[in-house]
Design a protein around this motif. Structure first.
Motif, short mmCIF file in Angstrom:
data_model
loop_
_atom_site.label_atom_id
_atom_site.label_comp_id
_atom_site.label_asym_id
_atom_site.label_seq_id
_atom_site.Cartn_x
_atom_site.Cartn_y
_atom_site.Cartn_z
N LEU A 136 0.85 -1.19 0.00
CA LEU A 136 0.00 0.00 0.00
C LEU A 136 0.89 1.23 0.00
CD1 LEU A 136 -2.69 -0.94 2.69
CD2 LEU A 136 -3.01 -0.85 0.21
N PRO A 137 0.64 2.21 -0.88
CA PRO A 137 1.50 3.40 -0.93
C PRO A 137 1.58 4.16 0.39
CG PRO A 137 0.05 3.30 -2.85
CD PRO A 137 -0.39 2.21 -1.92
N GLY A 138 0.48 4.15 1.16
CA GLY A 138 0.46 4.92 2.40
C GLY A 138 0.64 4.09 3.65
N MET A 139 1.15 2.86 3.53
CA MET A 139 1.22 1.99 4.70
C MET A 139 2.19 2.52 5.74
SD MET A 139 -0.23 -0.63 5.91
CE MET A 139 -0.05 -1.50 7.46
N ALA A 140 3.33 3.05 5.34
CA ALA A 140 4.29 3.56 6.31
C ALA A 140 3.69 4.71 7.12
CB ALA A 140 5.57 4.00 5.61
N ALA A 141 2.98 5.62 6.45
CA ALA A 141 2.34 6.73 7.15
C ALA A 141 1.26 6.22 8.10
CB ALA A 141 1.74 7.71 6.14
N LEU A 142 0.49 5.22 7.67
CA LEU A 142 -0.54 4.65 8.53
C LEU A 142 0.06 4.01 9.78
CD1 LEU A 142 -3.41 3.77 9.20
CD2 LEU A 142 -3.11 1.84 7.64
N GLU A 143 1.10 3.21 9.59
CA GLU A 143 1.72 2.56 10.74
C GLU A 143 2.27 3.59 11.72
OE1 GLU A 143 4.58 -0.07 8.97
OE2 GLU A 143 3.15 -1.74 8.90
N SER A 144 2.91 4.65 11.21
CA SER A 144 3.46 5.67 12.07
C SER A 144 2.35 6.38 12.85
CB SER A 144 4.25 6.68 11.23
OG SER A 144 4.74 7.73 12.02
N PHE A 145 1.25 6.69 12.17
CA PHE A 145 0.13 7.38 12.81
C PHE A 145 -0.48 6.53 13.92
CE2 PHE A 145 -4.42 8.39 13.04
CZ PHE A 145 -4.40 9.76 13.22
N VAL A 146 -0.73 5.25 13.63
CA VAL A 146 -1.34 4.38 14.62
C VAL A 146 -0.40 4.15 15.80
CG1 VAL A 146 -2.29 2.07 15.04
CG2 VAL A 146 -2.80 3.26 12.90
N GLN A 147 0.88 4.00 15.52
CA GLN A 147 1.84 3.76 16.58
C GLN A 147 1.91 4.96 17.54
OE1 GLN A 147 3.26 0.90 17.19
NE2 GLN A 147 4.38 1.64 18.96
N ARG A 148 1.80 6.17 17.00
CA ARG A 148 1.82 7.36 17.87
C ARG A 148 0.58 7.42 18.76
NH1 ARG A 148 3.32 9.98 13.09
NH2 ARG A 148 1.28 10.99 12.98
N ARG A 149 -0.57 7.07 18.21
CA ARG A 149 -1.81 7.18 18.97
C ARG A 149 -2.05 6.00 19.89
NH1 ARG A 149 -5.55 11.00 16.80
NH2 ARG A 149 -7.31 9.79 17.60
N PHE A 150 -1.75 4.81 19.39
CA PHE A 150 -2.05 3.59 20.13
C PHE A 150 -0.85 2.65 20.06
CE2 PHE A 150 -6.21 4.99 18.32
CZ PHE A 150 -6.82 5.37 19.52
N PRO A 151 0.20 2.93 20.82
CA PRO A 151 1.39 2.08 20.78
C PRO A 151 1.02 0.62 21.07
CG PRO A 151 1.82 4.07 22.05
CD PRO A 151 0.34 4.06 21.76
N GLY A 152 1.59 -0.26 20.27
CA GLY A 152 1.36 -1.69 20.46
C GLY A 152 0.34 -2.31 19.55
N VAL A 153 -0.55 -1.48 18.97
CA VAL A 153 -1.60 -2.05 18.11
C VAL A 153 -0.98 -2.68 16.86
CG1 VAL A 153 -3.54 -1.47 16.59
CG2 VAL A 153 -3.48 -0.61 18.93
N ILE A 154 -0.02 -2.02 16.23
CA ILE A 154 0.59 -2.55 15.02
C ILE A 154 1.35 -3.83 15.32
CG2 ILE A 154 2.36 -2.12 13.26
CD1 ILE A 154 -0.10 -0.57 12.68
#
Length: 364
Positions: free
Chosen positions: A199-217
């Motif tokens: 996915l072209p935006g996967m890195a941005a998505l992972e970074s965003f989720v990790q900042r908000r909810f550490p551990g979910v990824i």
């Protein structure tokens, strides 16, 4: 749920005509990048093939399969089962099902137009005509529509980490934040699990989720990529035979290899049937041949055994006792790289090593 044709065509007309502020909104064409769970992805009435292109105003639909499209805008779209959309000049028109969009691609439904310069968002059409939009990362502008026509009032800006629900006539029913559980369910759901096309935006998505909810990824268990004594042992045997060492895969290909092997290794452990999944293997080879400079040409399996008895030297020596495995590991001159992935669960372990060669016509 299939919409009545007059309403569908009204919405399509609006989707084609509505002006956009997005810098990259075109969806005039899309290429099939991946098909999962069988081959029930269609362009109009014909069964689609990997790398086949659909052009506006063609209808793309799935039945009991999932798939990924690469839009002309550079974005990707993943279609869940029983989804259909029509390509247009300024957006795609989703008429049933669910799509994940990653990248700069506008989307339309009968009750909304979604404009973005690049984000990760999810559209779900619900029974009864309601629609839910979840912005997983980034932001988008949502213009409510009634039967394909813009409603009065300013568009709604939906920021990343929020979801909205609209009525069938474009009325905003509610807007709520996405929770950690929401993200976990989405990331472990059918629009993420099993796909290997990036996915072209996967890195941005992972970074965003990790900042908000550490551990979910990091929560889903994944097999580990072997840096691996298996690889070192294979290369030692190759050196003894006068063959050059096999190189590690580039990180992006190793990630795609691990994604391909995760369900295969899981099935081997569950079934205790130590054999290749030939349909998955063939589909993976096709995808890599179409999108990379290297492709997997052979694979060997270290069958399930107690994890405490895992011994790379014993495993590779058994392979070397087999003429077929010796041919694969030692005597195929085009082989350039190797990647071994191991899965351990409940005290048992299994691994598969894939050997990679240059795609025909590509430089080694």
């Amino acid at each position: 749920m299939v919409r009545p044709l007059p309403l569908l065509m009204t919405a399509l007309a609006a989707a084609l005509a509505w002006p956009s502020g997005s810098v990259a909104s075109t969806s005039t064409s899309a290429v099939v990048q991946e098909i999962l769970d069988g081959n029930e992805l269609f362009i109009e009435r014909r069964q689609a093939q990997l790398r086949e292109k659909a052009v506006a105003p063609e209808l793309v639909r799935t039945q009991n399969s999932r798939g990924q499209l690469g839009f002309a805008s550079g974005a990707a779209g993943r279609l869940n089962r029983f989804t259909q959309l029509r390509l247009g000049s300024s957006c795609f028109l989703l008429s049933s099902g669910q799509i994940l969009v990653s990248g700069p691609q506008n989307g339309c439904t009968r009750s909304s137009r979604l404009s973005t310069r690049g984000t990760n968002y999810l559209i779900t059409l619900l029974d009864g005509g309601e629609e839910e939009v979840a912005v997983l990362e980034g932001a988008l502008e949502l213009q409510p529509l009634a039967d394909g026509r813009p409603l009065a009032g300013a568009p709604i800006l939906v920021a990343g980490g929020n979801r909205v629900r609209l009525s069938s006539q474009g009325a905003l029913l509610w807007q709520r934040p996405l929770t950690a559980d929401d993200y976990a369910a989405i990331l472990r759901g059918p629009l993420f699990q099993g796909f290997t096309a990036p996915l072209p935006g996967m890195a941005a998505l992972e970074s965003f989720v990790q900042r908000r909810f550490p551990g979910v990824i990091a929560a889903p268990a994944r097999p580990a990529v072997s840096s691996d004594p298996l690889v070192a042992t294979i290369n030692r045997y190759r050196a003894q035979s006068g063959r050059p060492s096999l190189q590690p895969l580039p990180a992006d290909l190793a990630a795609r290899n691990a994604a391909y092997l995760a369900p295969v290794l899981d099935e081997v452990l569950n079934s205790r049937d130590c054999d290749h999944d030939r349909s998955r293997w063939g589909a993976f080879q096709e995808r890599m041949a179409a999108t990379a400079r290297l492709m997997p040409t052979s694979e060997v399996i270290a069958c399930p055994m107690p994890a405490g008895a895992w011994n790379p030297e014993v495993i590779v020596s058994r392979w070397m006792g087999s003429p077929l495995h010796t041919q694969i590991l030692i005597n195929r001159p085009r082989a350039r790289a190797i990647d071994c992935v191991r899965l351990e669960r409940s005290g048992r372990a299994v691994a598969i090593c894939t050997l990679w060669s240059p795609v025909a016509g590509a430089s080694p």
